[in-house]
Write an enzyme that holds these catalytic residues in place. Structure first.
Site, PDB file in Angstrom:
ATOM      1  N   ARG A  11     -16.156  -9.595 -18.720  1.00 43.02           N
ATOM      2  CA  ARG A  11     -16.892  -8.324 -18.664  1.00 43.02           C
ATOM      3  C   ARG A  11     -18.016  -8.259 -19.694  1.00 43.02           C
ATOM      4  O   ARG A  11     -18.830  -7.343 -19.668  1.00 43.02           O
ATOM      5  CB  ARG A  11     -15.927  -7.155 -18.867  1.00 43.02           C
ATOM      6  CG  ARG A  11     -14.896  -7.080 -17.738  1.00 43.02           C
ATOM      7  CD  ARG A  11     -14.036  -5.866 -17.843  1.00 43.02           C
ATOM      8  NE  ARG A  11     -14.856  -4.674 -17.631  1.00 43.02           N
ATOM      9  CZ  ARG A  11     -14.467  -3.448 -17.895  1.00 43.02           C
ATOM     10  NH1 ARG A  11     -13.267  -3.221 -18.382  1.00 43.02           N
ATOM     11  NH2 ARG A  11     -15.268  -2.427 -17.672  1.00 43.02           N
ATOM     12  N   CYS A  12     -18.073  -9.236 -20.586  1.00 40.44           N
ATOM     13  CA  CYS A  12     -19.069  -9.257 -21.659  1.00 40.44           C
ATOM     14  C   CYS A  12     -20.245 -10.158 -21.266  1.00 40.44           C
ATOM     15  O   CYS A  12     -20.052 -11.329 -20.941  1.00 40.44           O
ATOM     16  CB  CYS A  12     -18.405  -9.773 -22.934  1.00 40.44           C
ATOM     17  SG  CYS A  12     -19.553 -10.107 -24.285  1.00 40.44           S
ATOM     18  N   SER A  13     -21.449  -9.625 -21.323  1.00 40.13           N
ATOM     19  CA  SER A  13     -22.624 -10.409 -20.916  1.00 40.13           C
ATOM     20  C   SER A  13     -22.837 -11.622 -21.827  1.00 40.13           C
ATOM     21  O   SER A  13     -23.190 -12.695 -21.342  1.00 40.13           O
ATOM     22  CB  SER A  13     -23.878  -9.535 -20.881  1.00 40.13           C
ATOM     23  OG  SER A  13     -24.200  -9.059 -22.180  1.00 40.13           O
TER      24      SER A  13
END
Length: 114
Positions: A11-13
């Site tokens: 979920r973390c870019s």
């Protein structure tokens, strides 16, 4: 050739960008650290490989940091225990290769250990 591993949060870019960089260079072992949390020993090993104190691996902006009454000045053992109990507190992504480690912020920061 050393096995490259990543503590990854999809979920973390920054974590996704770091993983893409690693995959361009070969096979990567992915640990979804929120589902498979590292224990205190794993975190201690990571900190040694990173050559950082526990406070530098903490995500101090997370709500649980405040809820637990944590401060970056707390002793190493308390901070490591908090990260083991609440892996959302661990800065991401962490990449391991050849006995070294780096935090992928920015993603290119991990290239130095490959």
């Amino acid at each position: 050739m050393a096995v490259t591993r990543i503590w990854h949060n999809p979920r973390c870019s920054k974590s996704r960008q770091t993983l893409a960089l690693l995959q361009e260079r070969g096979e990567v072992e992915i640990r979804l650290y929120l589902q498979d949390p590292p224990g205190e020993a794993d975190i201690t090993t990571a900190l040694k490989a990173l050559d950082l104190p526990a406070a530098k691996l903490l995500r101090r902006g997370e709500a649980v940091f405040k809820e637990l009454g944590l401060a970056k000045e707390h002793d190493e053992a308390k901070l490591i225990a908090a990260m083991a109990a609440h892996p959302i507190l661990i800065e991401r992504p962490v990449v391991f290769s050849g006995g070294k480690a780096a935090i992928g912020r920015p993603p290119e920061a991990v290239l130095d250990i490959l």
